[in-house]
Design a protein around this motif. Sequence first.
Motif, PDB file in Angstrom:
ATOM      1  N   ILE A  84       0.856  -1.210   0.000  1.00 18.00           N
ATOM      2  CA  ILE A  84       0.000   0.000   0.000  1.00 18.00           C
ATOM      3  C   ILE A  84       0.882   1.246   0.000  1.00 18.00           C
ATOM      4  N   LEU A  85       1.912   1.231   0.835  1.00 15.54           N
ATOM      5  CA  LEU A  85       2.811   2.390   0.903  1.00 15.54           C
ATOM      6  C   LEU A  85       3.466   2.627  -0.461  1.00 15.54           C
ATOM      7  N   HIS A  86       3.916   1.546  -1.093  1.00 14.65           N
ATOM      8  CA  HIS A  86       4.570   1.690  -2.384  1.00 14.65           C
ATOM      9  C   HIS A  86       3.606   2.275  -3.417  1.00 14.65           C
ATOM     10  N   GLU A  87       2.377   1.762  -3.405  1.00 15.89           N
ATOM     11  CA  GLU A  87       1.378   2.224  -4.367  1.00 15.89           C
ATOM     12  C   GLU A  87       1.069   3.726  -4.162  1.00 15.89           C
ATOM     13  N   LEU A  88       0.917   4.127  -2.902  1.00 20.74           N
ATOM     14  CA  LEU A  88       0.606   5.538  -2.628  1.00 20.74           C
ATOM     15  C   LEU A  88       1.796   6.425  -3.000  1.00 20.74           C
ATOM     16  N   ALA A  89       3.008   5.949  -2.705  1.00 24.03           N
ATOM     17  CA  ALA A  89       4.210   6.720  -3.046  1.00 24.03           C
ATOM     18  C   ALA A  89       4.340   6.848  -4.560  1.00 24.03           C
ATOM     19  N   ARG A  90       4.015   5.745  -5.261  1.00 20.70           N
ATOM     20  CA  ARG A  90       4.082   5.768  -6.739  1.00 20.70           C
ATOM     21  C   ARG A  90       3.108   6.807  -7.285  1.00 20.70           C
ATOM     22  N   ARG A  91       1.861   6.765  -6.743  1.00 18.06           N
ATOM     23  CA  ARG A  91       0.851   7.723  -7.235  1.00 18.06           C
ATOM     24  C   ARG A  91       1.267   9.162  -6.970  1.00 18.06           C
ATOM     25  N   MET A  92       1.960   9.369  -5.851  1.00 15.58           N
ATOM     26  CA  MET A  92       2.376  10.740  -5.506  1.00 15.58           C
ATOM     27  C   MET A  92       3.760  11.060  -6.083  1.00 15.58           C
ATOM     28  N   ASP A  93       4.338  10.081  -6.749  1.00 14.76           N
ATOM     29  CA  ASP A  93       5.645  10.221  -7.386  1.00 14.76           C
ATOM     30  C   ASP A  93       6.720  10.708  -6.395  1.00 14.76           C
ATOM     31  N   LYS A  94       6.739  10.082  -5.200  1.00 15.50           N
ATOM     32  CA  LYS A  94       7.753  10.443  -4.199  1.00 15.50           C
ATOM     33  C   LYS A  94       8.349   9.176  -3.597  1.00 15.50           C
ATOM     34  N   LYS A  95       9.648   9.075  -3.635  1.00 18.04           N
ATOM     35  CA  LYS A  95      10.299   7.908  -3.035  1.00 18.04           C
ATOM     36  C   LYS A  95      10.318   8.062  -1.506  1.00 18.04           C
ATOM     37  N   VAL A  96      10.040   6.964  -0.801  1.00 19.44           N
ATOM     38  CA  VAL A  96      10.006   7.065   0.667  1.00 19.44           C
ATOM     39  C   VAL A  96      11.063   6.148   1.288  1.00 19.44           C
TER      40      VAL A  96
END
Length: 429
Positions: free
Chosen positions: A152-164
Amino acid sequence: MTANGIMKLQRFENGTIYGIGEKRGLSYKEGILYVEGVAIPHLARVLGTPLYVYSQESLEKSIKAYKEAFENTLVCYAVKANANIAIVRYFAQQGLGAEVSSLGELQVAIEAGISPEKILFSGVGKSETAIKKAIKASIGYFIVESSMEMEILHELARRMDKKVFVAIRICPDIPVDTHPYLATALLESKFGLSIEEAFALFLATKKMPYIAANAIHFHLGSQIMDLSIFDKALSVAESLFYRLKSQGINIEVIDVGGGIAIAYSAVDKEPSPRQWAEVLFPYAERMGVQLIIEPGRSLVAHAGTLITRVHYLKQKGMKRFIIVDAGMHTFIRPALYGAVHRVIPVIPHENAFIKADIVGPLCEESDFLAKEVLLPEVQRGDLLAVLDTGAYGFSMHSCYGLHPHPTEVFINGESYQYIHPSAVHFPHS
Ligand SMILES: Cc1ncc(COP(=O)(O)O)c(C=O)c1O
């Protein structure tokens, strides 16, 4: 006052009976309990009871001990211990980071001025709203507890185009000598992942371009007296560190959570931040990693005192009860963990000592603050002070019984800043 009365008062004033000491910012002046330069009866009159009072001087002492022991270590205050904005702001001003576990705590940390790169977001149940807010704020680390959460975190980060940046929470399967509800490092606990599961998840993140998983996290539990368990947990983390290295995954950070105990009684001896550092540093140096710690209780517990007013006195058979306006809804640690906190009178009378249970107004047998406490006899209307309630006090209070929320006040010398309960904001996630 009689000679006997003066003697008793002096025993309160120098703290020998209850070992009040310097740590709490409390002292008796002319027979009245003060927090720093402010008389508690005055605060109770102006702000009402139940009332949590916090001493800045006490916080200063605990921060100093951490700063001296932990140079080059990121100290992230565990906001769940006490989310009062004045306290979190004070920690922010001292350069501390924050460990948060909800949207509300994240907002408090940001509002209080903690630098986002020093914020860690932990917890098994992060909401999507909270994750998005944390990604937007560019926080330091997400502490991930399951493979589904990672996806889920990866998907949300992808959508927001920000590496976490991510730390994976491991469960080293170590029993901790504390209350079972406070031991979080056993395999059966909901927290973290087994070493094999964590290893597999680290490998899986190689295929997640928006995740940089370069940190190992654990949190063993709370109220830990025996620091040797950090030795055991770090040995487990170290072998994982080398296994990951052999797979091309470089761990740069190890976050050992919080958990060190404080002395609630006069006989307990609390471990110091320096003793903790001595256990942790050899591992960090050997692996060449940056260390993060997340103390909560040991930073704020001594700084807080709960003030409550006596409603009634009751004798039932051989048993005496002091019925006060605070209860398990105000301060749940005695009911939940069987915790024992010292209780002292705000204005000790010069009379005989009695043994009594201090109980609240709720219709529950678990509604007590202390059992079989030895106190100078009290009267209706007197004030009592429950010590060491700065951690997991207000932050765990509830509105059960629709009794009023306690008020909180932050003391600095002779000035005070109070946080009205209506200012406490719990956002929906
Ligand atoms: C992840 C995490 N870090 C830090 C802490 C703080 O622990 P303590 O207040 O015992 O130092 C807690 C407490 O539950 C926690 O869950």
